[in-house]
Design a protein around this motif. Structure first.
Motif, PDB file in Angstrom:
ATOM      1  N   PHE A  85       0.882  -1.128   0.133  1.00  0.00           N
ATOM      2  CA  PHE A  85       0.021  -0.070   0.010  1.00  0.00           C
ATOM      3  C   PHE A  85       1.000   1.168   0.185  1.00  0.00           C
ATOM      4  CE2 PHE A  85      -2.007   3.306   2.735  1.00  0.00           C
ATOM      5  CZ  PHE A  85      -3.051   3.521   1.809  1.00  0.00           C
ATOM      6  N   LEU A  86       1.835   1.239   0.649  1.00  0.00           N
ATOM      7  CA  LEU A  86       2.957   2.440   0.788  1.00  0.00           C
ATOM      8  C   LEU A  86       3.669   2.701  -0.608  1.00  0.00           C
ATOM      9  CD1 LEU A  86       4.260   1.972   4.471  1.00  0.00           C
ATOM     10  CD2 LEU A  86       2.305   3.509   3.695  1.00  0.00           C
ATOM     11  N   LEU A  87       3.935   1.438  -1.196  1.00  0.00           N
ATOM     12  CA  LEU A  87       4.621   1.426  -2.469  1.00  0.00           C
ATOM     13  C   LEU A  87       3.877   2.227  -3.445  1.00  0.00           C
ATOM     14  CD1 LEU A  87       6.958   0.908  -4.143  1.00  0.00           C
ATOM     15  CD2 LEU A  87       6.053  -1.495  -4.451  1.00  0.00           C
ATOM     16  N   VAL A  88       2.476   1.844  -3.396  1.00  0.00           N
ATOM     17  CA  VAL A  88       1.407   2.442  -4.612  1.00  0.00           C
ATOM     18  C   VAL A  88       1.275   3.693  -4.322  1.00  0.00           C
ATOM     19  CG1 VAL A  88      -0.974   2.224  -5.253  1.00  0.00           C
ATOM     20  CG2 VAL A  88       0.383   0.152  -4.993  1.00  0.00           C
ATOM     21  N   MET A  89       0.911   3.987  -2.914  1.00  0.00           N
ATOM     22  CA  MET A  89       0.967   5.467  -2.667  1.00  0.00           C
ATOM     23  C   MET A  89       2.108   6.509  -3.032  1.00  0.00           C
ATOM     24  SD  MET A  89      -2.095   6.095  -1.282  1.00  0.00           S
ATOM     25  CE  MET A  89      -1.944   7.495  -0.742  1.00  0.00           C
ATOM     26  N   LEU A  90       3.213   5.849  -2.755  1.00  0.00           N
ATOM     27  CA  LEU A  90       4.500   6.580  -3.035  1.00  0.00           C
ATOM     28  C   LEU A  90       4.580   6.722  -4.745  1.00  0.00           C
ATOM     29  CD1 LEU A  90       7.353   7.751  -2.115  1.00  0.00           C
ATOM     30  CD2 LEU A  90       8.204   5.387  -2.659  1.00  0.00           C
ATOM     31  N   ILE A  91       4.046   5.737  -5.376  1.00  0.00           N
ATOM     32  CA  ILE A  91       4.194   6.055  -6.803  1.00  0.00           C
ATOM     33  C   ILE A  91       2.987   6.769  -7.377  1.00  0.00           C
ATOM     34  CG2 ILE A  91       3.924   4.698  -8.992  1.00  0.00           C
ATOM     35  CD1 ILE A  91       5.170   2.275  -7.909  1.00  0.00           C
ATOM     36  N   LEU A  92       1.828   6.639  -6.712  1.00  0.00           N
ATOM     37  CA  LEU A  92       0.701   7.480  -7.353  1.00  0.00           C
ATOM     38  C   LEU A  92       0.817   8.944  -6.612  1.00  0.00           C
ATOM     39  CD1 LEU A  92      -2.095   4.923  -7.090  1.00  0.00           C
ATOM     40  CD2 LEU A  92      -0.942   5.497  -9.266  1.00  0.00           C
ATOM     41  N   THR A  93       1.166   9.279  -5.402  1.00  0.00           N
ATOM     42  CA  THR A  93       1.115  10.627  -4.859  1.00  0.00           C
ATOM     43  C   THR A  93       1.617  11.839  -5.983  1.00  0.00           C
ATOM     44  OG1 THR A  93       1.175   9.719  -2.683  1.00  0.00           O
ATOM     45  CG2 THR A  93       1.906  11.962  -3.101  1.00  0.00           C
ATOM     46  N   PRO A  94       2.824  11.534  -6.552  1.00  0.00           N
ATOM     47  CA  PRO A  94       3.145  12.564  -7.552  1.00  0.00           C
ATOM     48  C   PRO A  94       2.373  12.696  -8.685  1.00  0.00           C
ATOM     49  CG  PRO A  94       5.184  11.038  -6.939  1.00  0.00           C
ATOM     50  CD  PRO A  94       3.891  10.418  -6.577  1.00  0.00           C
ATOM     51  N   ILE A  95       1.981  11.431  -9.293  1.00  0.00           N
ATOM     52  CA  ILE A  95       0.989  11.521 -10.410  1.00  0.00           C
ATOM     53  C   ILE A  95      -0.137  12.290  -9.954  1.00  0.00           C
ATOM     54  CG2 ILE A  95      -0.270  10.270 -12.053  1.00  0.00           C
ATOM     55  CD1 ILE A  95       1.738   7.856 -11.633  1.00  0.00           C
ATOM     56  N   VAL A  96      -0.702  12.093  -9.061  1.00  0.00           N
ATOM     57  CA  VAL A  96      -2.150  12.695  -8.508  1.00  0.00           C
ATOM     58  C   VAL A  96      -1.790  14.244  -8.260  1.00  0.00           C
ATOM     59  CG1 VAL A  96      -3.799  12.886  -6.667  1.00  0.00           C
ATOM     60  CG2 VAL A  96      -3.169  10.801  -7.400  1.00  0.00           C
ATOM     61  N   LEU A  97      -0.489  14.616  -7.613  1.00  0.00           N
ATOM     62  CA  LEU A  97      -0.382  15.983  -7.271  1.00  0.00           C
ATOM     63  C   LEU A  97      -0.016  16.724  -8.708  1.00  0.00           C
ATOM     64  CD1 LEU A  97       0.468  18.079  -5.348  1.00  0.00           C
ATOM     65  CD2 LEU A  97       2.897  17.393  -5.623  1.00  0.00           C
ATOM     66  N   VAL A  98       0.588  16.189  -9.620  1.00  0.00           N
ATOM     67  CA  VAL A  98       0.838  16.788 -10.924  1.00  0.00           C
ATOM     68  C   VAL A  98      -0.377  17.213 -11.955  1.00  0.00           C
ATOM     69  CG1 VAL A  98       1.721  16.414 -13.250  1.00  0.00           C
ATOM     70  CG2 VAL A  98       2.997  15.965 -11.339  1.00  0.00           C
ATOM     71  N   CYS A  99      -1.379  16.015 -11.751  1.00  0.00           N
ATOM     72  CA  CYS A  99      -2.646  16.027 -12.263  1.00  0.00           C
ATOM     73  C   CYS A  99      -3.681  17.281 -11.694  1.00  0.00           C
ATOM     74  CB  CYS A  99      -3.611  14.775 -12.267  1.00  0.00           C
ATOM     75  SG  CYS A  99      -2.771  13.385 -13.280  1.00  0.00           S
TER      76      CYS A  99
END
Length: 491
Positions: A212-226
């Motif tokens: 879960f933390l790995l997925v959040m680490l990967i998706l957080t920058p993508i969501v922030l940029v979006c």
């Protein structure tokens, strides 16, 4: 449980994940302990031989060779020696002390995995990645500096007394290194299972927590940029685009001028009776005489007049002639339902009603005829004329502020229309369907009134050559009802 603080403290609780029991985790830990026995023993005995070789010949850990060669074999040898008895001890202890001491097992397994990884990392600096680097002349040319012998050739001369065993020494070191890598893999999996063993949903040691933390680490920058792109960049682009379009439109209008809208007058609807051969019936001959027809329909209810016209096509043409529909409707409306006080109209079908033919019904939730007669304003006219209305003169706006906008009078009749006048036909119908039809007709009536007002303004207004639509509005409900009855009788 002693590790309840892992589920949250001081009002903070981790994210809820999938829950499970520890039966599968305990089984996998025992299975890995059994698997680790043979690789750990092989890696320990093989690495011990190489460590003793470097201890007997210290020049193998001096320049031009790697200075940490002895430390690399020593760490690997000691860690594998510790892992071999530990798998038996942990296997026995897991049977009785699983939940209470599993985190302690995990910390020990994690320390052993880290220590073994460090030793193998130091060995990887002077060993090939596979046995393919130990075939042919490769072991003689591996990391040769300043014309010296390679590490494997030097070790073969010191251990075997001849360089012919160079390839054998290289393969032994690489195979033992690969066996220790297998031990690291199983030991790392065992450490993961023993550390993240808690199957509770909100525990920090839930096995799904690292994923879960790995997925959040990967998706957080993508969501922030979006979010930055959709909430900051796109609104600014739309604002700039709208500003440029507005400026461009103004410049074009100043250059070529504003084109006035061309409002075309719609022709009046007339039924097509030219292709129909009208039979000459006796009743039609009588009703064609207008004063006779008006005497017949005098004091008749509106629905009776419509029923008379729906008798047949010939009678309908006599009562509602297509060539004289405009004037005939005015006369019929004047003569029908003319007894008693001023006639009203049905709230559903707009049929004229007199005192005897109307039926009062009570619908307190039915909306009244609100905002039908209101004058529509554009935004500029509303704020400059209608909304700026002040009931009393205001000499100074600083001392007496501006009052609110003037309200229309369309809602005055809201309370008065709790009881509604309805015709005998609409009383028998479904209230929901009748209300839906009434709202549709009210909206159409409002659109027609606005359209007629625009036509009056466009053609100079009434009295100056313009078109006055008051008579058309008054006759619209009766003509619509007549057309409906006529179509139903023709079918």
């Amino acid at each position: 449980m002693a590790l309840d603080f892992l589920t949250g403290c001081f009002g903070w609780r981790p994210t809820e994940l999938s829950a499970f029991d520890g039966t599968g985790t305990q089984f996998l830990m025992r299975l890995l302990n059994v698997i680790l026995v043979i690789p750990a023993a092989l890696a320990a005995f093989g690495t011990r031989k190489h460590y003793l070789l470097i201890e007997r010949h210290p020049e193998l850990s001096q320049y031009p060779y790697d200075q940490h060669a002895g430390l690399a074999f020593f760490m690997t040898y000691i860690t594998c020696v510790v892992i071999f008895p530990w798998v038996f001890v942990s296997f026995a202890l897991l049977h009785k002390y699983y939940k209470e001491w599993t985190l302690g097992y995990g910390i020990i397994n994690l320390g052993l995995a880290v220590s073994l990884t460090m030793g193998l990392t130091l060995q990887a600096r002077f060993l090939p990645a596979s046995t393919d680097g130990c075939t042919g002349s490769k072991p003689f040319e591996w990391q040769v500096l300043e014309g010296n012998q390679s590490f494997f050739e030097r070790a073969a001369r010191l251990d075997k007394g001849t360089k012919d065993k160079t390839e054998s020494v290289c393969k032994d070191m690489v195979n033992d290194w690969l066996t220790a890598c297998a031990v690291v893999f199983f030991q790392s999996v065992l450490a993961y299972l023993s550390v993240f063993f808690d199957g509770r949903e909100r525990s920090l040691l839930n096995p799904m927590r690292p994923f879960f933390l790995l997925v959040m680490l990967i998706l957080t920058p993508i969501v922030l940029v979006c979010n930055i792109f959709t909430k900051i960049i796109i609104p600014h682009l739309r604002l700039y685009t709208s500003f440029v379009r507005k400026i461009t439109t103004q410049l074009l209008r100043r250059r070529w001028g504003k084109k006035e809208p061309d409002i075309q007058l719609q022709p009046r609807f007339r039924p097509q009776w030219t292709g129909y051969h009208m039979p000459k019936t006796k009743l039609m001959n009588v009703l064609n005489i207008e004063h006779v027809l008006l005497n017949i329909v005098e004091y008749l209810h509106h629905e009776d007049v419509v029923a008379l016209g729906a008798t047949c096509r010939a009678v309908r043409e006599a009562v509602y002639p297509s060539a004289d529909m405009h004037f005939r409707l005015k006369k019929l409306k004047q003569y029908a339902c003319s007894t008693g006080p001023a006639p009203t109209s049905c709230i559903y079908c707009n049929a004229p009603l007199c005192t005897t033919c109307r039926v009062p019904i009570f619908h307190p939730t039915l909306p009244a005829r609100r905002h039908i007669y209101c004058i529509p304003y554009c935004q500029a006219c509303y704020y400059t004329s209608f909304a700026s209305y002040r009931p009393t003169p205001t000499p100074n706006l600083a001392t007496q502020p501006r009052r609110g906008p003037r309200r229309c009078k369309c809602g005055v009749a809201e309370e008065k229309q709790s009881f509604y006048d309805c015709c005998r036909k609409c009383v028998k119908g479904d209230v929901g369907q009748l209300q839906k039809e009434r709202r549709r007709s009210m909206y159409a009536e409002r659109v027609d009134k606005r359209y007629n007002q625009r036509l009056v303004l466009a053609h100079g207004g009434p009295g100056r050559g313009g078109i006055h639509s008051t008579s058309c509005d008054k006759l619209a409900p009766l003509s619509a009802d007549v057309s409906t009855k006529a179509e139903s009788s023709s079918k």
